[in-house]
Design a protein around this motif. Structure first.
Motif, short mmCIF file in Angstrom:
data_model
loop_
_atom_site.label_atom_id
_atom_site.label_comp_id
_atom_site.label_asym_id
_atom_site.label_seq_id
_atom_site.Cartn_x
_atom_site.Cartn_y
_atom_site.Cartn_z
N TYR A 94 0.86 -1.18 0.00
CA TYR A 94 0.00 0.00 0.00
C TYR A 94 0.90 1.23 0.00
O TYR A 94 1.90 1.26 0.70
CB TYR A 94 -0.92 0.02 1.23
N SER A 95 0.51 2.23 -0.78
CA SER A 95 1.30 3.46 -0.86
C SER A 95 1.30 4.16 0.50
O SER A 95 0.40 3.94 1.32
CB SER A 95 0.72 4.40 -1.92
N PRO A 96 2.27 5.01 0.74
CA PRO A 96 2.29 5.77 2.00
C PRO A 96 0.99 6.59 2.20
O PRO A 96 0.51 6.70 3.32
CB PRO A 96 3.51 6.69 1.86
N GLN A 97 0.44 7.12 1.11
CA GLN A 97 -0.81 7.89 1.20
C GLN A 97 -1.97 7.02 1.65
O GLN A 97 -2.79 7.44 2.47
CB GLN A 97 -1.15 8.56 -0.14
N VAL A 98 -2.06 5.82 1.10
CA VAL A 98 -3.14 4.89 1.47
C VAL A 98 -2.98 4.47 2.92
O VAL A 98 -3.94 4.44 3.69
CB VAL A 98 -3.17 3.66 0.53
N LEU A 99 -1.75 4.19 3.34
CA LEU A 99 -1.49 3.81 4.73
C LEU A 99 -1.83 4.96 5.70
O LEU A 99 -2.41 4.71 6.76
CB LEU A 99 -0.04 3.37 4.92
N GLU A 100 -1.52 6.18 5.30
CA GLU A 100 -1.83 7.34 6.14
C GLU A 100 -3.35 7.53 6.25
O GLU A 100 -3.87 7.79 7.34
CB GLU A 100 -1.18 8.60 5.56
N PHE A 101 -4.04 7.38 5.14
CA PHE A 101 -5.50 7.52 5.16
C PHE A 101 -6.12 6.43 6.03
O PHE A 101 -7.00 6.70 6.84
CB PHE A 101 -6.06 7.46 3.72
N GLU A 102 -5.64 5.21 5.88
CA GLU A 102 -6.14 4.08 6.69
C GLU A 102 -5.92 4.37 8.16
O GLU A 102 -6.81 4.15 8.99
CB GLU A 102 -5.44 2.79 6.27
N LYS A 103 -4.75 4.87 8.52
CA LYS A 103 -4.43 5.19 9.91
C LYS A 103 -5.38 6.24 10.46
O LYS A 103 -5.86 6.15 11.60
CB LYS A 103 -2.98 5.67 10.00
N ASN A 104 -5.69 7.25 9.64
CA ASN A 104 -6.62 8.31 10.06
C ASN A 104 -8.01 7.75 10.30
O ASN A 104 -8.68 8.13 11.27
CB ASN A 104 -6.66 9.44 9.04
N ILE A 105 -8.46 6.85 9.44
CA ILE A 105 -9.78 6.23 9.61
C ILE A 105 -9.78 5.38 10.89
O ILE A 105 -10.72 5.46 11.69
CB ILE A 105 -10.16 5.36 8.39
N TYR A 106 -8.74 4.60 11.08
CA TYR A 106 -8.63 3.77 12.29
C TYR A 106 -8.70 4.65 13.54
O TYR A 106 -9.46 4.36 14.47
CB TYR A 106 -7.35 2.95 12.27
N ASN A 107 -7.92 5.72 13.55
CA ASN A 107 -7.91 6.62 14.71
C ASN A 107 -9.27 7.27 14.93
O ASN A 107 -9.69 7.45 16.08
CB ASN A 107 -6.81 7.67 14.58
N THR A 108 -9.96 7.63 13.87
CA THR A 108 -11.30 8.20 13.98
C THR A 108 -12.25 7.21 14.62
O THR A 108 -13.03 7.56 15.51
CB THR A 108 -11.83 8.63 12.59
N ILE A 109 -12.18 5.95 14.20
CA ILE A 109 -13.04 4.90 14.77
C ILE A 109 -12.74 4.72 16.25
O ILE A 109 -13.66 4.69 17.07
CB ILE A 109 -12.85 3.57 14.01
N ILE A 110 -11.47 4.61 16.59
CA ILE A 110 -11.07 4.39 17.98
C ILE A 110 -11.50 5.57 18.86
O ILE A 110 -12.00 5.37 19.96
CB ILE A 110 -9.54 4.14 18.08
N GLN A 111 -11.32 6.79 18.37
CA GLN A 111 -11.70 7.96 19.16
C GLN A 111 -13.21 8.04 19.37
O GLN A 111 -13.66 8.49 20.41
CB GLN A 111 -11.17 9.23 18.51
N GLN A 112 -13.98 7.60 18.39
CA GLN A 112 -15.43 7.60 18.56
C GLN A 112 -15.87 6.59 19.61
O GLN A 112 -16.85 6.79 20.29
CB GLN A 112 -16.14 7.30 17.23
N GLU A 113 -15.11 5.50 19.74
CA GLU A 113 -15.41 4.50 20.76
C GLU A 113 -15.13 5.04 22.16
O GLU A 113 -15.80 4.69 23.11
CB GLU A 113 -14.59 3.22 20.52
N ILE A 114 -14.11 5.89 22.27
CA ILE A 114 -13.72 6.44 23.57
C ILE A 114 -14.73 7.46 24.06
O ILE A 114 -15.04 7.53 25.24
CB ILE A 114 -12.29 7.07 23.48
N VAL A 115 -15.26 8.25 23.13
CA VAL A 115 -16.20 9.34 23.50
C VAL A 115 -17.52 8.80 23.99
O VAL A 115 -18.00 7.80 23.77
CB VAL A 115 -16.43 10.27 22.28
#
Length: 162
Positions: free
Chosen positions: A141-162
């Motif tokens: 996966y390109s660095p851009q795809v990996l960065e986007f995936e990481k952002n989505i993952y972090n968004t999901i995790i943060q929504q679980e915390i709230v």
């Protein structure tokens, strides 16, 4: 890679994802990484028989789907089915994904389906890490795809915390 780059848009697409067309590369990647069986518990997967035959797997929980038009290749057959049925597509083939983007059909790669499983709470953080490491050990996966995936993952995790 996504048609929409906003994480909230992706999560909105996740909320409505119930069925999708899947290509051979994504089937193989998800199966090899170990989370394919988790995905079929959440999403009804379809694919042309020729694409299923390409995977080399005998018993997949993917429903063969006929396509009306003629196509020269399995990739074209999958695209044709997506256009006929207007179903979201899971593919790790950039050409297929770009075609879906152009046609405004939701599309995902195997890496994003791993995020989807976190979103659906079918995969926990520890399992995510294991599957992510397996998947990225053989799928590029390109660095851009990996960065986007990481952002989505972090968004999901943060929504679980709230």
């Amino acid at each position: 890679m996504r048609a929409k780059t906003n994480g909230d848009d992706v999560l909105s697409q996740f909320k409505s994802l119930r069925k999708a067309l899947v290509d051979a590369s994504s089937i193989i990647y998800m199966h090899k990484a170990g989370f394919f069986s988790e995905l079929v518990m959440e999403v009804k997967l379809y694919s042309p028989q020729e694409v299923l035959d390409e995977t080399g797997y005998e018993s997949l929980q993917v429903i063969p789907i006929p396509c009306i038009g003629h196509a020269e290749s399995n990739d074209q057959k999958l695209i044709l089915c997506a256009l006929e049925r207007r179903l979201p597509v899971i593919s790790d083939d950039k050409k297929i994904l770009l075609h879906m983007k152009k046609e405004k059909i939701p599309y995902f790669n195997a890496l994003m389906m791993l995020n989807y499983l976190v979103f659906k709470k079918r995969v926990d953080a520890e399992s995510y890490g294991i599957y992510f490491k397996r998947l990225t050990s053989f799928a590029w996966y390109s660095p851009q795809v990996l960065e986007f995936e990481k952002n989505i993952y972090n968004t999901i995790i943060q929504q679980e915390i709230v």
